[in-house]
Design a protein around this motif. Structure first.
Motif, PDB file in Angstrom:
ATOM      1  N   SER A  12       0.831  -1.198   0.000  1.00  0.00           N
ATOM      2  CA  SER A  12       0.000   0.000   0.000  1.00  0.00           C
ATOM      3  C   SER A  12       0.872   1.259   0.000  1.00  0.00           C
ATOM      4  CB  SER A  12      -0.929  -0.004   1.215  1.00  0.00           C
ATOM      5  OG  SER A  12      -1.761   1.128   1.190  1.00  0.00           O
ATOM      6  N   ILE A  13       1.988   1.198   0.753  1.00  0.00           N
ATOM      7  CA  ILE A  13       2.912   2.344   0.792  1.00  0.00           C
ATOM      8  C   ILE A  13       3.494   2.593  -0.592  1.00  0.00           C
ATOM      9  CG2 ILE A  13       5.117   3.171   1.709  1.00  0.00           C
ATOM     10  CD1 ILE A  13       4.414   1.684   4.323  1.00  0.00           C
ATOM     11  N   LEU A  14       3.864   1.516  -1.290  1.00  0.00           N
ATOM     12  CA  LEU A  14       4.397   1.642  -2.648  1.00  0.00           C
ATOM     13  C   LEU A  14       3.350   2.242  -3.580  1.00  0.00           C
ATOM     14  CD1 LEU A  14       6.668   1.135  -4.677  1.00  0.00           C
ATOM     15  CD2 LEU A  14       5.788  -1.192  -4.985  1.00  0.00           C
ATOM     16  N   GLY A  15       2.106   1.791  -3.435  1.00  0.00           N
ATOM     17  CA  GLY A  15       1.021   2.338  -4.252  1.00  0.00           C
ATOM     18  C   GLY A  15       0.848   3.829  -4.021  1.00  0.00           C
ATOM     19  N   ASN A  16       0.924   4.252  -2.745  1.00  0.00           N
ATOM     20  CA  ASN A  16       0.806   5.675  -2.419  1.00  0.00           C
ATOM     21  C   ASN A  16       1.938   6.475  -3.040  1.00  0.00           C
ATOM     22  OD1 ASN A  16      -1.373   4.891  -0.930  1.00  0.00           O
ATOM     23  ND2 ASN A  16      -0.419   5.190   1.070  1.00  0.00           N
ATOM     24  N   ALA A  17       3.141   5.887  -3.072  1.00  0.00           N
ATOM     25  CA  ALA A  17       4.309   6.566  -3.650  1.00  0.00           C
ATOM     26  C   ALA A  17       4.105   6.801  -5.146  1.00  0.00           C
ATOM     27  CB  ALA A  17       5.570   5.741  -3.414  1.00  0.00           C
ATOM     28  N   TYR A  18       3.606   5.778  -5.832  1.00  0.00           N
ATOM     29  CA  TYR A  18       3.327   5.935  -7.263  1.00  0.00           C
ATOM     30  C   TYR A  18       2.240   6.989  -7.488  1.00  0.00           C
ATOM     31  CZ  TYR A  18       6.037   1.832  -8.749  1.00  0.00           C
ATOM     32  OH  TYR A  18       7.041   0.954  -9.040  1.00  0.00           O
ATOM     33  N   PHE A  19       1.241   6.969  -6.616  1.00  0.00           N
ATOM     34  CA  PHE A  19       0.129   7.900  -6.775  1.00  0.00           C
ATOM     35  C   PHE A  19       0.591   9.338  -6.553  1.00  0.00           C
ATOM     36  CE2 PHE A  19      -3.845   9.988  -5.390  1.00  0.00           C
ATOM     37  CZ  PHE A  19      -4.551   9.803  -6.564  1.00  0.00           C
ATOM     38  N   ALA A  20       1.457   9.547  -5.541  1.00  0.00           N
ATOM     39  CA  ALA A  20       2.014  10.880  -5.304  1.00  0.00           C
ATOM     40  C   ALA A  20       2.813  11.342  -6.517  1.00  0.00           C
ATOM     41  CB  ALA A  20       2.905  10.864  -4.059  1.00  0.00           C
ATOM     42  N   HIS A  21       3.524  10.407  -7.149  1.00  0.00           N
ATOM     43  CA  HIS A  21       4.308  10.704  -8.348  1.00  0.00           C
ATOM     44  C   HIS A  21       3.402  11.205  -9.475  1.00  0.00           C
ATOM     45  CE1 HIS A  21       6.643   9.874 -12.048  1.00  0.00           C
ATOM     46  NE2 HIS A  21       7.715   9.993 -11.284  1.00  0.00           N
ATOM     47  N   PHE A  22       2.191  10.673  -9.534  1.00  0.00           N
ATOM     48  CA  PHE A  22       1.215  11.064 -10.555  1.00  0.00           C
ATOM     49  C   PHE A  22       0.949  12.565 -10.488  1.00  0.00           C
ATOM     50  CE2 PHE A  22      -3.329  11.694 -11.694  1.00  0.00           C
ATOM     51  CZ  PHE A  22      -3.302  11.270 -13.003  1.00  0.00           C
ATOM     52  N   PHE A  23       0.909  13.110  -9.268  1.00  0.00           N
ATOM     53  CA  PHE A  23       0.645  14.534  -9.113  1.00  0.00           C
ATOM     54  C   PHE A  23       1.909  15.378  -9.063  1.00  0.00           C
ATOM     55  CE2 PHE A  23      -3.540  13.053  -7.808  1.00  0.00           C
ATOM     56  CZ  PHE A  23      -4.340  13.983  -8.439  1.00  0.00           C
ATOM     57  N   LEU A  24       2.945  14.839  -8.480  1.00  0.00           N
ATOM     58  CA  LEU A  24       4.160  15.629  -8.288  1.00  0.00           C
ATOM     59  C   LEU A  24       4.973  15.791  -9.561  1.00  0.00           C
ATOM     60  CD1 LEU A  24       5.272  14.211  -4.839  1.00  0.00           C
ATOM     61  CD2 LEU A  24       4.696  16.582  -5.296  1.00  0.00           C
ATOM     62  N   VAL A  25       4.972  14.779 -10.414  1.00  0.00           N
ATOM     63  CA  VAL A  25       5.848  14.800 -11.572  1.00  0.00           C
ATOM     64  C   VAL A  25       5.069  14.901 -12.880  1.00  0.00           C
ATOM     65  CG1 VAL A  25       7.727  13.624 -12.787  1.00  0.00           C
ATOM     66  CG2 VAL A  25       7.560  13.477 -10.288  1.00  0.00           C
ATOM     67  N   SER A  26       4.257  13.909 -13.171  1.00  0.00           N
ATOM     68  CA  SER A  26       3.499  13.910 -14.421  1.00  0.00           C
ATOM     69  C   SER A  26       2.252  13.062 -14.257  1.00  0.00           C
ATOM     70  CB  SER A  26       4.358  13.348 -15.562  1.00  0.00           C
ATOM     71  OG  SER A  26       3.595  13.207 -16.736  1.00  0.00           O
ATOM     72  N   GLN A  27       1.117  13.578 -14.781  1.00  0.00           N
ATOM     73  CA  GLN A  27      -0.142  12.837 -14.683  1.00  0.00           C
ATOM     74  C   GLN A  27      -0.168  11.784 -15.784  1.00  0.00           C
ATOM     75  OE1 GLN A  27      -2.915  16.121 -14.841  1.00  0.00           O
ATOM     76  NE2 GLN A  27      -1.798  17.091 -13.174  1.00  0.00           N
ATOM     77  N   ASN A  28       0.654  10.757 -15.585  1.00  0.00           N
ATOM     78  CA  ASN A  28       0.853   9.717 -16.586  1.00  0.00           C
ATOM     79  C   ASN A  28       0.064   8.465 -16.192  1.00  0.00           C
ATOM     80  OD1 ASN A  28       1.956   7.535 -18.130  1.00  0.00           O
ATOM     81  ND2 ASN A  28       3.811   8.722 -18.467  1.00  0.00           N
ATOM     82  N   PRO A  29      -0.758   7.925 -17.103  1.00  0.00           N
ATOM     83  CA  PRO A  29      -1.556   6.736 -16.772  1.00  0.00           C
ATOM     84  C   PRO A  29      -0.714   5.527 -16.392  1.00  0.00           C
ATOM     85  CG  PRO A  29      -1.667   7.200 -19.129  1.00  0.00           C
ATOM     86  CD  PRO A  29      -1.015   8.386 -18.484  1.00  0.00           C
ATOM     87  N   TYR A  76      -8.971   8.264 -11.045  1.00  0.00           N
ATOM     88  CA  TYR A  76      -8.135   8.928 -12.046  1.00  0.00           C
ATOM     89  C   TYR A  76      -7.820   8.021 -13.240  1.00  0.00           C
ATOM     90  CZ  TYR A  76      -7.686  12.855  -8.913  1.00  0.00           C
ATOM     91  OH  TYR A  76      -7.971  13.941  -8.135  1.00  0.00           O
ATOM     92  N   GLU A  77      -7.989   6.713 -13.050  1.00  0.00           N
ATOM     93  CA  GLU A  77      -7.911   5.795 -14.192  1.00  0.00           C
ATOM     94  C   GLU A  77      -9.218   5.820 -14.985  1.00  0.00           C
ATOM     95  OE1 GLU A  77      -5.371   2.175 -14.790  1.00  0.00           O
ATOM     96  OE2 GLU A  77      -6.168   1.798 -12.792  1.00  0.00           O
ATOM     97  N   GLU A  78     -10.210   6.517 -14.429  1.00  0.00           N
ATOM     98  CA  GLU A  78     -11.541   6.653 -15.023  1.00  0.00           C
ATOM     99  C   GLU A  78     -12.297   5.327 -15.053  1.00  0.00           C
ATOM    100  OE1 GLU A  78     -11.087   8.900 -18.671  1.00  0.00           O
ATOM    101  OE2 GLU A  78     -10.180  10.581 -17.605  1.00  0.00           O
ATOM    102  N   LEU A  79     -11.973   4.471 -14.072  1.00  0.00           N
ATOM    103  CA  LEU A  79     -12.727   3.236 -13.845  1.00  0.00           C
ATOM    104  C   LEU A  79     -13.700   3.531 -12.705  1.00  0.00           C
ATOM    105  CD1 LEU A  79      -9.753   0.728 -14.156  1.00  0.00           C
ATOM    106  CD2 LEU A  79     -11.562   1.150 -15.836  1.00  0.00           C
ATOM    107  N   TYR A  80     -14.734   4.290 -13.054  1.00  0.00           N
ATOM    108  CA  TYR A  80     -15.583   4.913 -12.040  1.00  0.00           C
ATOM    109  C   TYR A  80     -16.375   3.915 -11.199  1.00  0.00           C
ATOM    110  CZ  TYR A  80     -14.468   9.026 -14.848  1.00  0.00           C
ATOM    111  OH  TYR A  80     -13.795  10.009 -15.524  1.00  0.00           O
TER     112      TYR A  80
END
Length: 256
Positions: free
Chosen positions: A1-18, A53-57
């Motif tokens: 879960s911590i790793l998932g949060n790190a990737y998710f933070a990267h989505f906002f901090l660096v690039s909104q990349n799918p 954010y993956e749009e899998l609503y």
């Protein structure tokens, strides 16, 4: 879960990349295999945010429900679920009302769509700044297939923008010449920028998803084109300028 949060933070901090979202989802799915992690509401909440954010609503809404069941006193999952349902309902209503536009004005706007609006995407091909030539056939919204529509371009007029509690993505509705309506979700957009009602927008090789599900007695059915960068857009016949592209986003998700 911590790793998932790190990737998710990267989505906002660096690039909104799918791709970053998919890495986050992989980490969350791995965490779910652990009985202890699986019983924590935070995991399902975080996964729900990533799925949104993956749009899998539909999956996102289900995750928020799981988080609520595991901790009924924690308000955030319910808030996220209600905000997402409101966003989806707003989209559905605006599509039904054709952006709340008067029929005569909408008809006039769509009638004026022509090949000039395609700008550099007109003529059946497009040459990139690097000199690479790509075939591009102009197709109607109804002809889009799920996933990437290679060597295709769509064109429409902006009929409305969609309000959301979140600043990402910038969401608006496009109508093409036959009058069909698409939702466009635009990522990596510079704050304060966007498109306005009446703008013509062409999107090359659009990534299309059909939303079609029911949740809590509500039905949602519409098509979405996800755009990862405003730089792939042609707006009013001209390639979008670099000033529309966001720099580093210094905001990230934190659990309160």
């Amino acid at each position: 879960s911590i790793l998932g949060n790190a990737y998710f933070a990267h989505f906002f901090l660096v690039s909104q990349n799918p791709k970053t979202l998919k890495q986050a989802m992989s980490a969350y799915n791995q965490a779910e295999k652990d009985p202890v992690s699986r019983s924590t509401p935070e995991l399902h909440y975080n996964k729900g945010i990533a799925l949104k954010y993956e749009e899998l609503y539909e999956n996102a809404l289900q995750c928020f429900s799981k988080a609520q069941v595991l901790d009924p006193t924690w308000k955030d999952p319910n808030i996220q679920q209600e905000n997402l349902l409101k966003y989806l309902q707003t989209i559905s209503t605006l599509i039904e009302l054709k952006g709340k536009m008067k029929p005569k004005k909408l008809s006039s706007m769509l009638e004026s769509l022509n090949d000039k609006c395609l700008g550099p995407y007109s003529g059946g091909s497009y040459k990139s700044p690097h000199g690479i030539s790509t075939k591009l056939a102009h197709v109607a919204f109804k002809d889009l297939k799920s996933g990437v529509n290679s060597e295709k371009v769509v064109l429409g007029r902006v009929i409305c923008s969609v309000f959301s509690e979140e600043s990402v993505p910038f969401t608006f509705c496009l109508a093409d010449k036959p009058g069909d309506i698409l939702v466009v979700t635009l990522y990596n957009l510079s704050p304060g920028k966007g498109v306005i009602i009446g703008d013509s927008v062409a999107i090359s090789e659009p990534y299309f998803t059909q939303v079609d599900f029911q949740f809590k007695d509500r039905s949602f059915k519409f098509g979405i084109v996800r755009v990862e960068s405003p730089l792939v857009l042609v707006i009013n016949g001209k390639k979008a300028s670099k000033e529309l592209q966001a720099g580093i986003q210094m905001t990230s998700f934190t659990k309160s």
